[in-house]
Scaffold this motif. Sequence first.
Motif, PDB file in Angstrom:
ATOM      1  N   LYS A  15       0.839  -1.204   0.000  1.00 38.82           N
ATOM      2  CA  LYS A  15       0.000   0.000   0.000  1.00 38.82           C
ATOM      3  C   LYS A  15       0.880   1.263   0.000  1.00 38.82           C
ATOM      4  O   LYS A  15       2.025   1.230   0.474  1.00 38.82           O
ATOM      5  N   ARG A  16       0.346   2.354  -0.494  1.00 36.96           N
ATOM      6  CA  ARG A  16       1.095   3.614  -0.489  1.00 36.96           C
ATOM      7  C   ARG A  16       1.104   4.250   0.896  1.00 36.96           C
ATOM      8  O   ARG A  16       0.239   3.947   1.720  1.00 36.96           O
ATOM      9  N   ARG A  17       2.049   5.123   1.114  1.00 38.38           N
ATOM     10  CA  ARG A  17       2.097   5.872   2.383  1.00 38.38           C
ATOM     11  C   ARG A  17       0.965   6.894   2.425  1.00 38.38           C
ATOM     12  O   ARG A  17       0.336   7.187   1.408  1.00 38.38           O
ATOM     13  N   LYS A  18       0.734   7.437   3.625  1.00 43.03           N
ATOM     14  CA  LYS A  18      -0.313   8.442   3.814  1.00 43.03           C
ATOM     15  C   LYS A  18      -0.063   9.659   2.921  1.00 43.03           C
ATOM     16  O   LYS A  18      -1.007  10.305   2.436  1.00 43.03           O
ATOM     17  N   THR A  19       1.195   9.950   2.690  1.00 44.73           N
ATOM     18  CA  THR A  19       1.557  11.117   1.879  1.00 44.73           C
ATOM     19  C   THR A  19       1.472  10.840   0.378  1.00 44.73           C
ATOM     20  O   THR A  19       1.614  11.753  -0.441  1.00 44.73           O
ATOM     21  N   GLY A  20       1.283   9.567   0.019  1.00 46.90           N
ATOM     22  CA  GLY A  20       1.159   9.216  -1.395  1.00 46.90           C
ATOM     23  C   GLY A  20       2.378   8.517  -1.964  1.00 46.90           C
ATOM     24  O   GLY A  20       2.347   8.021  -3.089  1.00 46.90           O
ATOM     25  N   GLY A  21       3.480   8.492  -1.204  1.00 41.61           N
ATOM     26  CA  GLY A  21       4.703   7.838  -1.682  1.00 41.61           C
ATOM     27  C   GLY A  21       4.574   6.326  -1.679  1.00 41.61           C
ATOM     28  O   GLY A  21       3.780   5.760  -0.920  1.00 41.61           O
ATOM     29  N   ARG A  22       5.350   5.664  -2.521  1.00 38.26           N
ATOM     30  CA  ARG A  22       5.304   4.204  -2.594  1.00 38.26           C
ATOM     31  C   ARG A  22       6.349   3.608  -1.666  1.00 38.26           C
ATOM     32  O   ARG A  22       7.435   4.148  -1.494  1.00 38.26           O
ATOM     33  N   LYS A  23       6.030   2.468  -1.051  1.00 33.73           N
ATOM     34  CA  LYS A  23       6.989   1.784  -0.170  1.00 33.73           C
ATOM     35  C   LYS A  23       7.801   0.803  -0.993  1.00 33.73           C
ATOM     36  O   LYS A  23       7.278   0.163  -1.907  1.00 33.73           O
TER      37      LYS A  23
END
Length: 200
Positions: A15-23
């Motif tokens: 899943k993506r981070r809360k800020t929209g970045g990819r893990k």
Amino acid sequence: FYFANMGISRDKWHKRRKTGGRKSQIRGKRKYEMGRAPSNTKLGHKRIHSVRTMGGNKKLRALRLDTGNFAWGSEGIAHKSRIIDVVYNATNNEMVRTKTLTKNTIVQIDAAPFRQWYEAHYALPLGRKKVSEKKYTEEEKNELPYLKKRSHKTQQKYTARQKTAFLDPAVEEQFVAGKLYGCVSARPGKCGRADGYILE
């Protein structure tokens, strides 16, 4: 694309981070992150499969069910009853159309077991048309619990019970039709049962 490893996963790292970045993927999939396909329990003749789960435990996947143990809360009893139809599901109307049983599904159940208990316990007719006692034969009177001849002492016991007998008019209407509304409180895909309670 290579889809051989595709499956149902309960991990967090895809899943993506809360800020929209990819893990970034730090490892491969793990067995304990695995998910399974839903059971989608249907209304029909009983069919249950067992599934081996983590720790060697077992889940019972009900694929089809047609009966359940339903509680009558105000009377403090429970009886096994036939599930007739699926009426409502808050999740999705599609589940009503396909007659899928899940937790909190509203169903219609057979009223006969509860009527038999009520008439035997209180010696009062329930959900029956008013017919004069003279129209019944002696054999029929002995079969119907509320017309049975009893000794004076036994009759006193039933008279005392009848003083506390209260039935919701809405529930009484359902008894006339022979079908009661119930709610499934068990999880058919996990415990293999469709038990619940009568809506009052």
